[in-house]
Design a protein around this motif. Sequence first.
Motif, short mmCIF file in Angstrom:
data_model
loop_
_atom_site.label_atom_id
_atom_site.label_comp_id
_atom_site.label_asym_id
_atom_site.label_seq_id
_atom_site.Cartn_x
_atom_site.Cartn_y
_atom_site.Cartn_z
N ASN A 127 0.79 -1.23 0.00
CA ASN A 127 0.00 0.00 0.00
C ASN A 127 0.83 1.28 0.00
N ASN A 128 2.15 1.15 0.06
CA ASN A 128 3.00 2.34 0.07
C ASN A 128 3.29 2.77 -1.38
N HIS A 129 2.81 3.93 -1.73
CA HIS A 129 3.05 4.46 -3.07
C HIS A 129 3.93 5.70 -3.03
N ASP A 130 4.53 5.95 -1.87
CA ASP A 130 5.39 7.13 -1.69
C ASP A 130 6.84 6.68 -1.66
N PRO A 131 7.62 7.01 -2.69
CA PRO A 131 9.02 6.58 -2.72
C PRO A 131 9.86 7.22 -1.62
N ASP A 132 9.32 8.23 -0.95
CA ASP A 132 10.03 8.90 0.14
C ASP A 132 9.85 8.17 1.48
N VAL A 133 9.00 7.16 1.51
CA VAL A 133 8.73 6.44 2.75
C VAL A 133 9.42 5.08 2.72
N GLU A 134 10.31 4.87 3.70
CA GLU A 134 10.95 3.57 3.89
C GLU A 134 10.08 2.74 4.82
N ILE A 135 9.92 1.49 4.51
CA ILE A 135 9.24 0.55 5.40
C ILE A 135 10.24 -0.56 5.68
N VAL A 136 10.59 -0.69 6.95
CA VAL A 136 11.68 -1.58 7.34
C VAL A 136 11.25 -2.45 8.51
N ARG A 137 11.58 -3.73 8.44
CA ARG A 137 11.35 -4.65 9.57
C ARG A 137 12.69 -4.93 10.21
N LEU A 138 12.76 -4.69 11.51
CA LEU A 138 13.99 -4.89 12.27
C LEU A 138 13.76 -5.89 13.39
N GLY A 139 14.75 -6.65 13.72
CA GLY A 139 14.65 -7.58 14.83
C GLY A 139 15.88 -7.52 15.71
N SER A 140 15.68 -7.67 17.00
CA SER A 140 16.78 -7.65 17.95
C SER A 140 16.29 -8.17 19.30
N THR A 141 17.18 -8.22 20.24
CA THR A 141 16.79 -8.67 21.58
C THR A 141 16.01 -7.61 22.33
N SER A 142 16.15 -6.33 21.92
CA SER A 142 15.42 -5.25 22.59
C SER A 142 15.34 -4.03 21.68
N GLU A 143 14.37 -3.17 21.97
CA GLU A 143 14.26 -1.93 21.21
C GLU A 143 15.46 -1.03 21.49
N ALA A 144 16.00 -1.09 22.69
CA ALA A 144 17.19 -0.30 23.02
C ALA A 144 18.36 -0.69 22.12
N MET A 145 18.51 -1.97 21.84
CA MET A 145 19.58 -2.43 20.95
C MET A 145 19.34 -1.92 19.53
N MET A 146 18.08 -1.97 19.08
CA MET A 146 17.77 -1.44 17.75
C MET A 146 18.08 0.05 17.68
N ALA A 147 17.82 0.76 18.75
CA ALA A 147 18.09 2.19 18.78
C ALA A 147 19.58 2.47 18.62
#
Length: 84
Positions: free
Chosen positions: A38-58
């Motif tokens: 549904n994303n038709h905006d090339p300026d929008v990134e959609i990314v799936r991230l995984g880690s042990t915690s959100e703090a680590m992703m940050a």
Amino acid sequence: MMVIVQYQRKSGKLIGIDRYTDDEQDASLQRLEELDTNNHDPDVEIVRLGSTSEAMMARTHSKYFSDYAMSDLRAAAATNQPAG
């Protein structure tokens, strides 16, 4: 844990974030496909991230989790309004 972020490149801000537990991998993949389709905006990134915690992703993906990037989402949550 996994997150799917919707990031607007021009503004440098998140416009959406969905959080999932490790047990919700299928649901996260389904949501990623839905958002990507549904994303038709090339300026929008959609990314799936995984880690042990959100703090680590940050730490490893700081552009998505900086105070600036998350400011609109935090403000929207505080007023119970959608971001953007």
